[in-house]
Design an enzyme around this catalytic site. Sequence first.
Site, PDB file in Angstrom:
ATOM      1  N   ALA A  99       0.860  -1.179   0.000  1.00 20.77           N
ATOM      2  CA  ALA A  99       0.000   0.000   0.000  1.00 20.77           C
ATOM      3  C   ALA A  99       0.898   1.232   0.000  1.00 20.77           C
ATOM      4  CB  ALA A  99      -0.894  -0.016   1.238  1.00 20.77           C
ATOM      5  N   GLY A 142       0.805  -4.965   1.018  1.00 15.85           N
ATOM      6  CA  GLY A 142      -0.388  -5.046   0.174  1.00 15.85           C
ATOM      7  C   GLY A 142      -0.116  -5.718  -1.166  1.00 15.85           C
ATOM      8  N   GLU A 145      -0.411  -9.292  -0.474  1.00 17.83           N
ATOM      9  CA  GLU A 145      -1.844  -9.553  -0.234  1.00 17.83           C
ATOM     10  C   GLU A 145      -2.629  -9.550  -1.546  1.00 17.83           C
ATOM     11  OE1 GLU A 145      -1.864  -6.329   2.642  1.00 17.83           O
ATOM     12  OE2 GLU A 145      -2.602  -7.715   4.155  1.00 17.83           O
ATOM     13  N   GLU A 165       4.912  -5.027   7.316  1.00 13.66           N
ATOM     14  CA  GLU A 165       4.199  -3.928   7.996  1.00 13.66           C
ATOM     15  C   GLU A 165       4.724  -3.675   9.403  1.00 13.66           C
ATOM     16  OE1 GLU A 165       2.771  -6.323   6.214  1.00 13.66           O
ATOM     17  OE2 GLU A 165       1.253  -5.439   4.888  1.00 13.66           O
TER      18      GLU A 165
END
Length: 251
Positions: A99, A142, A145, A165
Amino acid sequence: MSFLCRNAALLLKSSRAAPALLSASRLYSSGGQYEYILVEKRGDKNNVGFIQLNRPKALNALCDGLMKELGQALDAFEADKDVGAVVITGSERAFAAGADIKEMQNRTFQECYGGNFLAHWNRVSTVRKPVIAAVNGFALGGGCELAMMCDIIYAGEKAQFGQPEILLGTIPGAGGTQRLTRAVGKSLAMEMVLTGDRINAQEAKQSAYELTLAEGNRLEKRLFHSTFATDDRKEGMTAFVEKRKANFQDQ
Ligand code: CAA
């Protein structure tokens, strides 16, 4: 979702070789031009929907605009009766580095929780046609993911999967804790989530493991949002943006 260790370069090759085709393909779908992705139909029968994440300078960090465009392209391929399957890929250097930390840096808990931050990412996992992730380079946070939301992962020699993260003072927020556990098993998933260490394609394939997906995603989303109430999450992302080591205070 399953990890397959194949040469993702085969899938990437024609996109490097055909820039003209790619720029024309940006106009695919009625929505007009995409800014963050390249979209075209490929294959002998033109029946493969091909989406290439295209923010090279940011290592394909998944900013809000990119994820919105990805959703639009998936909607268009879902509605296109000529398309039988969809491929999502990045570059040889990065599938996606996570992200967008610069976008998240100053977000508050209220904004994340109130706006159900990242909820729309789930579109990738609800596409009814098979979705294949062709991964090379970084698939982090992300990005990992996103790959795991796809039905199949073809991973190239340079692929690196990780959920770093924790190094930013937060946790995975788009299914990582749940899907990684099901993909590689609890022990390795916990090691990766707790250390931020990465694994390559071979290690991912060797650890392949399947369980059923449950309610854990919802719990994870709430915990992810709650990290935006901590000073350490803000410090972790600010340190990344300022290119310095984070000074965590455990609060
Ligand atoms: N968000 C925003 N920008 C990013 C980014 C990200 N996730 N990852 C890389 N970039 C940017 C860098 O800021 C840099 O831009 P500038 O040149 O403008 O500073 C550019 O991409 C190249 O990055 P680096 O110079 O850092 O390249 P490197 O080769 O030295 O390192 C890397 C590559 C190891 C992937 C490193 O960039 C990195 O650690 N990125 C962050 C990975 C990460 O923490 N991902 C998780 C994000 S949080 C998340 O995803 C939450 C969730 O669950 C949804």
